[in-house]
Motif scaffolding. Structure first.
Motif, PDB file in Angstrom:
ATOM      1  N   LEU A  14     -30.553  81.798  58.495  1.00 23.39           N
ATOM      2  CA  LEU A  14     -29.191  81.626  58.032  1.00 23.39           C
ATOM      3  C   LEU A  14     -29.051  80.199  57.519  1.00 23.39           C
ATOM      4  O   LEU A  14     -29.395  79.243  58.225  1.00 23.39           O
ATOM      5  N   LEU A  15     -28.603  80.061  56.287  1.00 24.59           N
ATOM      6  CA  LEU A  15     -28.391  78.741  55.687  1.00 24.59           C
ATOM      7  C   LEU A  15     -26.897  78.506  55.525  1.00 24.59           C
ATOM      8  O   LEU A  15     -26.163  79.403  55.115  1.00 24.59           O
ATOM      9  N   PHE A  16     -26.467  77.295  55.850  1.00 27.47           N
ATOM     10  CA  PHE A  16     -25.081  76.890  55.660  1.00 27.47           C
ATOM     11  C   PHE A  16     -25.096  75.783  54.616  1.00 27.47           C
ATOM     12  O   PHE A  16     -25.717  74.741  54.821  1.00 27.47           O
ATOM     13  N   ILE A 103     -27.656  71.240  53.338  1.00 28.42           N
ATOM     14  CA  ILE A 103     -28.024  72.583  53.781  1.00 28.42           C
ATOM     15  C   ILE A 103     -28.508  72.531  55.225  1.00 28.42           C
ATOM     16  O   ILE A 103     -29.392  71.746  55.565  1.00 28.42           O
ATOM     17  N   GLY A 104     -27.920  73.382  56.048  1.00 26.37           N
ATOM     18  CA  GLY A 104     -28.345  73.540  57.435  1.00 26.37           C
ATOM     19  C   GLY A 104     -29.031  74.868  57.617  1.00 26.37           C
ATOM     20  O   GLY A 104     -28.679  75.859  56.970  1.00 26.37           O
ATOM     21  N   ASP A 123     -24.297  75.206  60.825  1.00 29.58           N
ATOM     22  CA  ASP A 123     -23.234  74.281  60.444  1.00 29.58           C
ATOM     23  C   ASP A 123     -23.546  72.876  60.960  1.00 29.58           C
ATOM     24  O   ASP A 123     -23.418  71.893  60.225  1.00 29.58           O
ATOM     25  N   GLN A 124     -23.981  72.772  62.200  1.00 25.04           N
ATOM     26  CA  GLN A 124     -24.327  71.460  62.766  1.00 25.04           C
ATOM     27  C   GLN A 124     -25.519  70.847  62.028  1.00 25.04           C
ATOM     28  O   GLN A 124     -25.533  69.651  61.738  1.00 25.04           O
ATOM     29  N   MET A 126     -26.258  71.395  58.955  1.00 26.06           N
ATOM     30  CA  MET A 126     -25.760  70.980  57.646  1.00 26.06           C
ATOM     31  C   MET A 126     -25.134  69.586  57.746  1.00 26.06           C
ATOM     32  O   MET A 126     -25.371  68.729  56.901  1.00 26.06           O
ATOM     33  N   TYR A 127     -24.358  69.345  58.804  1.00 29.86           N
ATOM     34  CA  TYR A 127     -23.763  68.014  58.985  1.00 29.86           C
ATOM     35  C   TYR A 127     -24.843  66.964  59.208  1.00 29.86           C
ATOM     36  O   TYR A 127     -24.738  65.838  58.712  1.00 29.86           O
ATOM     37  N   ASN A 128     -25.890  67.312  59.946  1.00 28.16           N
ATOM     38  CA  ASN A 128     -27.012  66.384  60.119  1.00 28.16           C
ATOM     39  C   ASN A 128     -27.663  66.068  58.773  1.00 28.16           C
ATOM     40  O   ASN A 128     -28.000  64.912  58.492  1.00 28.16           O
ATOM     41  N   ASP A 129     -27.836  67.094  57.936  1.00 30.36           N
ATOM     42  CA  ASP A 129     -28.415  66.895  56.605  1.00 30.36           C
ATOM     43  C   ASP A 129     -27.503  66.015  55.757  1.00 30.36           C
ATOM     44  O   ASP A 129     -27.970  65.136  55.043  1.00 30.36           O
ATOM     45  N   LYS A 130     -26.205  66.223  55.842  1.00 32.17           N
ATOM     46  CA  LYS A 130     -25.243  65.425  55.081  1.00 32.17           C
ATOM     47  C   LYS A 130     -25.344  63.952  55.491  1.00 32.17           C
ATOM     48  O   LYS A 130     -25.330  63.066  54.642  1.00 32.17           O
ATOM     49  N   GLN A 131     -25.489  63.690  56.779  1.00 32.57           N
ATOM     50  CA  GLN A 131     -25.631  62.311  57.252  1.00 32.57           C
ATOM     51  C   GLN A 131     -26.933  61.688  56.741  1.00 32.57           C
ATOM     52  O   GLN A 131     -26.945  60.534  56.328  1.00 32.57           O
ATOM     53  N   ARG A 132     -28.015  62.452  56.763  1.00 25.60           N
ATOM     54  CA  ARG A 132     -29.302  61.939  56.269  1.00 25.60           C
ATOM     55  C   ARG A 132     -29.236  61.615  54.783  1.00 25.60           C
ATOM     56  O   ARG A 132     -29.731  60.585  54.342  1.00 25.60           O
ATOM     57  N   THR A 133     -28.623  62.485  53.997  1.00 28.78           N
ATOM     58  CA  THR A 133     -28.590  62.258  52.549  1.00 28.78           C
ATOM     59  C   THR A 133     -27.646  61.124  52.184  1.00 28.78           C
ATOM     60  O   THR A 133     -27.861  60.451  51.184  1.00 28.78           O
ATOM     61  N   ARG A 134     -26.630  60.883  52.987  1.00 33.49           N
ATOM     62  CA  ARG A 134     -25.738  59.740  52.717  1.00 33.49           C
ATOM     63  C   ARG A 134     -26.456  58.417  52.914  1.00 33.49           C
ATOM     64  O   ARG A 134     -26.194  57.460  52.206  1.00 33.49           O
ATOM     65  N   THR A 135     -27.351  58.353  53.885  1.00 33.11           N
ATOM     66  CA  THR A 135     -28.059  57.097  54.122  1.00 33.11           C
ATOM     67  C   THR A 135     -29.173  56.887  53.100  1.00 33.11           C
ATOM     68  O   THR A 135     -29.557  55.771  52.840  1.00 33.11           O
TER      69      THR A 135
END
Length: 137
Positions: A14-16, A103-104, A123-124, A126-135
């Motif tokens: 499952l991908l979010f 993408i989570g 979902d969690q 995905m948020y981890n991925d969002k944090q990684r890509t922001r840095t």
């Protein structure tokens, strides 16, 4: 509904997906172009998937993808890489503006035994991925 009622022994993923830079697109080009970008993004996601996979828009700029009959994690990672590639292509109708996606991933049965648990895990992630890509960016 994304999940069958009968339990399965067949692994699936499952991908979010949450689009990056969607709000600036909407603010800059307007809601009509934002709607068009969502439609085009959904088509791009679908173009990467296999015939038996499913994509659904949850709302806003969030999508869920069900990858059925997953044999290897490396197969899922290839699909995720292709999704990133497709989504990052410039949008012709927005002066070449491009979106991105965080993408989570949740794997059944490792990360949950039911739809709610898997969706929460993805979902969690995905948020981890969002944090990684922001840095990185």
């Amino acid at each position: 509904m994304l999940f069958e009622r009968k339990p399965t022994k067949q692994p699936f993923a499952l991908l979010f997906l949450d689009l990056n830079k969607f709000k600036p697109l909407n603010d800059t080009f307007g809601h009509d172009k934002g709607d068009r970008a969502l439609f085009e993004t959904a088509q791009r996601i679908q173009s990467v998937l296999r015939d038996h996979d499913v994509v659904a828009r949850l709302g806003g700029d969030e999508f869920v993808v069900l990858l059925r009959e997953v044999k290897e994690l490396s197969d899922v990672e290839k699909i995720i890489a292709r999704l990133h590639e497709e989504i990052q292509q410039p949008l012709d109708f927005c002066d070449g503006f491009s979106l991105g996606a965080s993408i989570g991933l949740a794997m059944y049965p490792e990360h949950g035994q039911d739809g709610a648990s898997l969706l929460n895990y993805a979902d969690q992630e995905m948020y981890n991925d969002k944090q990684r890509t922001r840095t990185v960016r």
